[in-house]
Design a protein around this motif. Structure first.
Motif, PDB file in Angstrom:
ATOM      1  N   LEU A 118       3.196   1.117   6.798  1.00 42.28           N
ATOM      2  CA  LEU A 118       3.441   2.379   6.076  1.00 42.28           C
ATOM      3  C   LEU A 118       4.474   3.229   6.811  1.00 42.28           C
ATOM      4  O   LEU A 118       5.394   3.778   6.190  1.00 42.28           O
ATOM      5  N   ASP A 119       4.336   3.327   8.121  1.00 46.16           N
ATOM      6  CA  ASP A 119       5.277   4.158   8.897  1.00 46.16           C
ATOM      7  C   ASP A 119       6.700   3.608   8.811  1.00 46.16           C
ATOM      8  O   ASP A 119       7.665   4.367   8.692  1.00 46.16           O
ATOM      9  N   ALA A 122       8.029   4.128   5.090  1.00 47.01           N
ATOM     10  CA  ALA A 122       8.179   5.539   4.691  1.00 47.01           C
ATOM     11  C   ALA A 122       9.634   5.993   4.820  1.00 47.01           C
ATOM     12  O   ALA A 122      10.082   6.883   4.094  1.00 47.01           O
ATOM     13  N   GLN A 123      10.373   5.335   5.710  1.00 43.12           N
ATOM     14  CA  GLN A 123      11.787   5.695   5.892  1.00 43.12           C
ATOM     15  C   GLN A 123      12.693   5.048   4.843  1.00 43.12           C
ATOM     16  O   GLN A 123      13.886   5.347   4.786  1.00 43.12           O
ATOM     17  N   GLU A 126       9.831   5.352  -1.615  1.00 41.60           N
ATOM     18  CA  GLU A 126       8.732   6.213  -2.044  1.00 41.60           C
ATOM     19  C   GLU A 126       7.516   5.335  -2.339  1.00 41.60           C
ATOM     20  O   GLU A 126       7.631   4.331  -3.045  1.00 41.60           O
ATOM     21  N   PHE A 127       6.356   5.754  -1.871  1.00 39.00           N
ATOM     22  CA  PHE A 127       5.136   4.969  -2.083  1.00 39.00           C
ATOM     23  C   PHE A 127       4.594   5.140  -3.498  1.00 39.00           C
ATOM     24  O   PHE A 127       4.567   6.247  -4.043  1.00 39.00           O
ATOM     25  N   HIS A 167       0.908   9.959   2.819  1.00 40.62           N
ATOM     26  CA  HIS A 167       2.317   9.826   2.441  1.00 40.62           C
ATOM     27  C   HIS A 167       2.587  10.302   1.009  1.00 40.62           C
ATOM     28  O   HIS A 167       3.673  10.066   0.478  1.00 40.62           O
ATOM     29  N   PRO A 169       1.613   9.334  -2.140  1.00 39.95           N
ATOM     30  CA  PRO A 169       2.127   8.340  -3.091  1.00 39.95           C
ATOM     31  C   PRO A 169       1.918   8.806  -4.526  1.00 39.95           C
ATOM     32  O   PRO A 169       0.990   9.563  -4.803  1.00 39.95           O
TER      33      PRO A 169
END
Lengths: 197, 197
Positions: A118-119, A122-123, A126-127, A167, A169
Motif C-alpha cells: 500500500l505504501d 500510494a505514490q 488512487e486506491f 488511504h 480508497p
C-alpha cells in the motif's frame, strides 16, 4: 496503468509446494493464479499496462509479495499450472527485505507485506476497494491510475482494511452478485476498457 | 435457464490424458475447464440455473459432449485440475449414440456433436452468438432462456457457423476488446444478472 493487489491469506511463501496441489497444500494459491490470468489476458494479446501484486501471507517465510508486470512479462500461459510454476520459481529465489528479485521476465519476488505494498503504490495512483457495499462500477469515474484491492476467498483482515481505509480508497461493487476475485477483475477491466481508462 | 455451448476443436474425447497436461496433451481442455468455472461460480454459491455443453471434437472417439447441469451439480471446485478430473471421469464412461450417461451428480457424457447440441437446445431457448461484430450486450434485450454459443481459442468452423446461423441467432459482443471465452462468459453473466434474465 492499472494495478491490482490481492491478499492470499494462507498462500504459501516457500517454493516447496506441489504443482498438483495448488488449491490445497499451497494455501489456495489457485485463487491468486486465476487472478493473474484475469489481470493480463486478452484474446490474442497480453495487457501491458497492468501490474498485479500477490501478497502471500501463509507459511514460514511470510510475508512475501510476487509482482507480475505486464510491460515486461513473458512465458505467461493461461492455465493455472504454468502460472503456479512461475510463482514457485519466484518463491525459490532468495530475497532480502527491501530487495526486488527478478525470477523471470516480468515476475519479481519481494519481502513486502500488504502494508508495504500500500505504501509503495500510494505514490503511483488512487486506491479502489472492491467491496459489496461500494457504488456500482458503472456509475464510477475511474481515476487515471487505479489500484484495485481485493481479498482472496476471505475479506481483508480488520487490520488490513484499516490500513487501506487510511488511504481513503473509493469503494465500488461490480453488480448484483458477489463473485470470485478473478471474476470481479474481468468486470472491472471491461468497465475500465469501456471508459478508456 | 442460461445455456452455454463451447466447442473444443481439439479437445480429447477419451479419458487417457494426464491431469498435469490439460493445456497440451488434452487438446486445450484447460479452456473448457475455465469455462465451467465461469458458468457456475458465485462467491459462495453455485448458479443452479445454468447448463454448459462442452463439445469435444478431438481424438479418436470424437465427437462427445460433456454436459454440466447446475441444478444437480456437486463436487465442483474452482481449480482447473479438479474440474478436468470430473471431465476425465465422464470420458472414461462407456456411452452409445443417443445415450446420456451420468458420471457424477450433474455431469453427463453423450455422443452428441455440435449439430446435435444445437438441435437439442433449439427446443429450449434462443441462440445468442458471441462474436466481435455483434451488438453491444448492454444494448441487447436478453431472451428468457438464452443459449450462448462460443468457440474455444478458435472460431467456429465454417460448417459450424452455418449450422448456427440457420437457427437465426442474435449476435452480441462484450466490449471494446476480444477476450477469452471464459472471460466473455463472466461479462455475459453480469449483464444478464443486471437485467434479471
Amino acid at each position: 496503468m492499472r494495478y491490482f493487489v490481492i491478499t492470499g491469506h494462507k498462500a504459501v511463501t516457500t517454493g516447496d509446494f506441489k504443482l498438483d496441489d495448488i488449491a490445497g497444500g499451497a494455501g489456495r494459491l489457485d485463487i491468486l493464479v486465476r487472478c493473474v490470468n484475469s489481470a493480463f489476458f486478452l484474446s490474442h494479446d497480453l495487457r501491458k499496462d497492468v501490474e498485479i501484486y500477490l501478497v502471500l501471507e501463509g507459511g514460514e517465510a511470510a510475508p512475501k509479495t510476487v509482482v507480475f508486470k505486464g510491460s515486461e512479462l513473458r512465458y505467461l500461459n493461461p492455465d493455472e499450472r504454468s502460472t503456479a510454476s512461475l510463482i514457485r520459481n519466484a518463491l525459490l529465489k532468495p530475497v532480502k527485505q527491501g530487495e526486488e528479485v527478478r525470477s523471470s521476465p516480468g515476475v519479481y519476488v519481494t519481502k513486502m507485506s500488504f502494508y508495504d505494498v500500500l505504501d509503495l503504490l500510494a505514490q503511483k495512483g488512487e486506491f479502489v476497494y472492491l467491496k459489496e457495499d461500494g457504488i456500482d462500477c458503472r456509475d464510477y469515474t475511474f481515476p487515471e491510475n487505479p489500484i484495485f484491492v481485493l481479498g482472496d476467498n476471505r475479506d481483508l483482515t480488520e487490520e488490513e482494511e484499516a490500513a487501506l481505509v487510511s488511504h481513503s480508497p473509493d469503494k465500488i461493487c461490480i453488480g448484483p452478485h458477489s463473485l470470485h476475485a478473478d471474476h470481479c477483475m474481468i468486470i472491472v477491466h471491461n468497465e475500465a476498457d469501456r471508459k478508456s481508462v
